[in-house]
Write an enzyme that holds these catalytic residues in place. Structure first.
Site, mmCIF file in Angstrom:
data_model
loop_
_atom_site.group_PDB
_atom_site.id
_atom_site.type_symbol
_atom_site.label_atom_id
_atom_site.label_comp_id
_atom_site.label_asym_id
_atom_site.label_seq_id
_atom_site.Cartn_x
_atom_site.Cartn_y
_atom_site.Cartn_z
ATOM 1 N N THR A 169 -1.681 -1.265 2.542
ATOM 2 C CA THR A 169 -0.221 -1.142 2.486
ATOM 3 C C THR A 169 0.384 -1.683 3.780
ATOM 4 O O THR A 169 -0.253 -1.623 4.830
ATOM 5 C CB THR A 169 0.122 0.352 2.332
ATOM 6 O OG1 THR A 169 -0.301 0.759 1.049
ATOM 7 C CG2 THR A 169 1.602 0.645 2.500
ATOM 8 N N ARG A 197 1.190 4.578 -12.138
ATOM 9 C CA ARG A 197 1.000 5.465 -10.981
ATOM 10 C C ARG A 197 1.917 5.023 -9.827
ATOM 11 O O ARG A 197 2.009 3.854 -9.501
ATOM 12 C CB ARG A 197 -0.456 5.409 -10.530
ATOM 13 C CG ARG A 197 -0.795 6.233 -9.277
ATOM 14 C CD ARG A 197 -0.693 5.414 -8.020
ATOM 15 N NE ARG A 197 -1.153 6.153 -6.839
ATOM 16 C CZ ARG A 197 -1.021 5.727 -5.595
ATOM 17 N NH1 ARG A 197 -0.444 4.574 -5.350
ATOM 18 N NH2 ARG A 197 -1.465 6.438 -4.590
ATOM 19 N N GLY A 199 2.621 6.016 -5.766
ATOM 20 C CA GLY A 199 2.132 6.788 -4.620
ATOM 21 C C GLY A 199 3.277 7.220 -3.721
ATOM 22 O O GLY A 199 4.444 7.290 -4.133
HETATM 23 N N1 ASP Z 1 -0.205 4.926 0.460
HETATM 24 C C1 ASP Z 1 -0.491 3.864 -0.476
HETATM 25 C C2 ASP Z 1 -0.446 4.418 -1.882
HETATM 26 O O1 ASP Z 1 -0.910 5.508 -2.083
HETATM 27 C C3 ASP Z 1 -1.792 3.215 -0.242
HETATM 28 C C4 ASP Z 1 -2.033 2.761 1.172
HETATM 29 O O2 ASP Z 1 -1.333 3.128 2.073
HETATM 30 O O3 ASP Z 1 -2.951 1.999 1.387
HETATM 31 O O4 ASP Z 1 0.007 3.745 -2.761
#
Ligand code: ASP
Length: 298
Positions: A169, A197, A199
């Site tokens: 991310t 989904r 996040g």
């Molecule tokens: N926090 C991000 C998610 O859960 C993933 C990440 O930070 O790599 O979508």
């Protein structure tokens, strides 16, 4: 008091393999410098975080925009948020497939309203309505992720949805010459995720938060866990209580682990230009520019 602009970016917290360190560091440095150029030419913190995140969305190294991980059915679904610390305005989109730069769609939504958060086909329709470019979603898929996904489908490889999987991310926080803060975060989410989904990343106060009264923050890591402690709002609130951003980042990640068992990373910046950069994962790529000097790490 003279304000010294500053930008801090991250390229995701995970177990980044050694051979991927150089492109992660370089990608973060380029993004931070891009944001810095915006700041020193008088651009807003909002413009700077958007420009920096766009660059990382276009860089296939990261799990955002092009190069994002694939979901369980082999598609890219993107989430992003942008927030303005001066006005608390924000825009966020989730589960979009036909957008190369979701951070800019989030910005458009913030500017034009009337809503603050749109998902899926509705977000894409909003983009089309406002003349925002829509792409063929296959343009976002790179061979590396297709191969990882195929190995995962065959029951092998590292594309499992574990905490230290291939995630990356991206996010940015900035302080501009007028003393305003902004934050942005953009992601392809978790590899092999269930379609639909969402996040922490596009959720206000979870993946990003910005308030001139406290701080600006962007998070990365285990999204299912980060959202449960409202990670970035929690970190900004600590700064508002007088805690140094570095200590605030550390405390929130400790809370994350203690209360949810999750791991992640945070970047934080306050109006005095004090910075917090912390992660509980093996690595988190980051870079920052202050006084024209770039620093980066992993
Ligand atoms: N926090 C991000 C998610 O859960 C993933 C990440 O930070 O790599 O979508």
């Amino acid at each position: 008091m003279e304000i010294r602009p500053i930008i801090v970016v991250h390229g995701g917290a995970w177990n980044i393999p050694p051979e991927e360190h150089p492109p992660h560091i370089e990608g973060c440095r380029r993004a931070a410098l891009r944001g810095w150029e915006v700041l020193v030419s008088g651009g807003s913190a909002l413009d700077a975080v958007e420009a920096a995140v766009r660059l990382m969305e276009d860089d296939p190294t990261f799990d955002a925009g092009k190069g994002s991980c694939l979901n369980a059915v082999g598609e890219v679904e993107l989430d992003a948020i942008v927030m303005d610390g001066e006005t608390l305005r924000m825009g966020a989109v989730a589960a979009v497939r036909r957008v190369a730069n979701p951070v800019s769609l989030a910005r458009l939504l913030m500017e034009k309203g009337p809503h603050t958060f749109l998902v899926g086909s509705g977000a894409e329709e909003y983009a089309r309505y406002h003349g925002f470019p829509l792409i063929d979603p296959r343009e976002l898929i790179v061979d590396r992720e297709r191969e990882r996904w195929e190995a995962w489908r065959n029951g092998q490889g590292m594309y499992a949805t574990n905490l230290f999987g291939p995630q990356g991310t991206v996010g940015a926080v900035a302080l501009d010459l007028r003393g305003n803060l902004a934050a942005a975060t953009s992601t392809g989410g978790r590899p092999g995720k269930w379609p639909g989904r969402v996040g922490d990343s596009p959720l206000v106060g979870c993946g990003a938060y910005a308030d001139n009264m406290t701080a600006a923050a962007s998070a990365t890591g285990d999204g299912e866990a980060l959202m449960r402690i409202v990670a970035t709002k929690s970190a900004c609130d600590l700064v508002g209580q007088g805690v140094h951003p570095q200590e605030a980042a550390r405390r929130v990640l400790a809370l994350l682990e203690a209360r949810t068992g999750g791991y992640g990373g945070l970047i934080l910046l306050d109006r005095e230009g004090r910075v917090g950069i912390a992660h509980t994962t093996p690595h988190m790529a980051w870079a920052m520019v202050r006084d024209g000097v770039v620093q980066a790490g992993i």
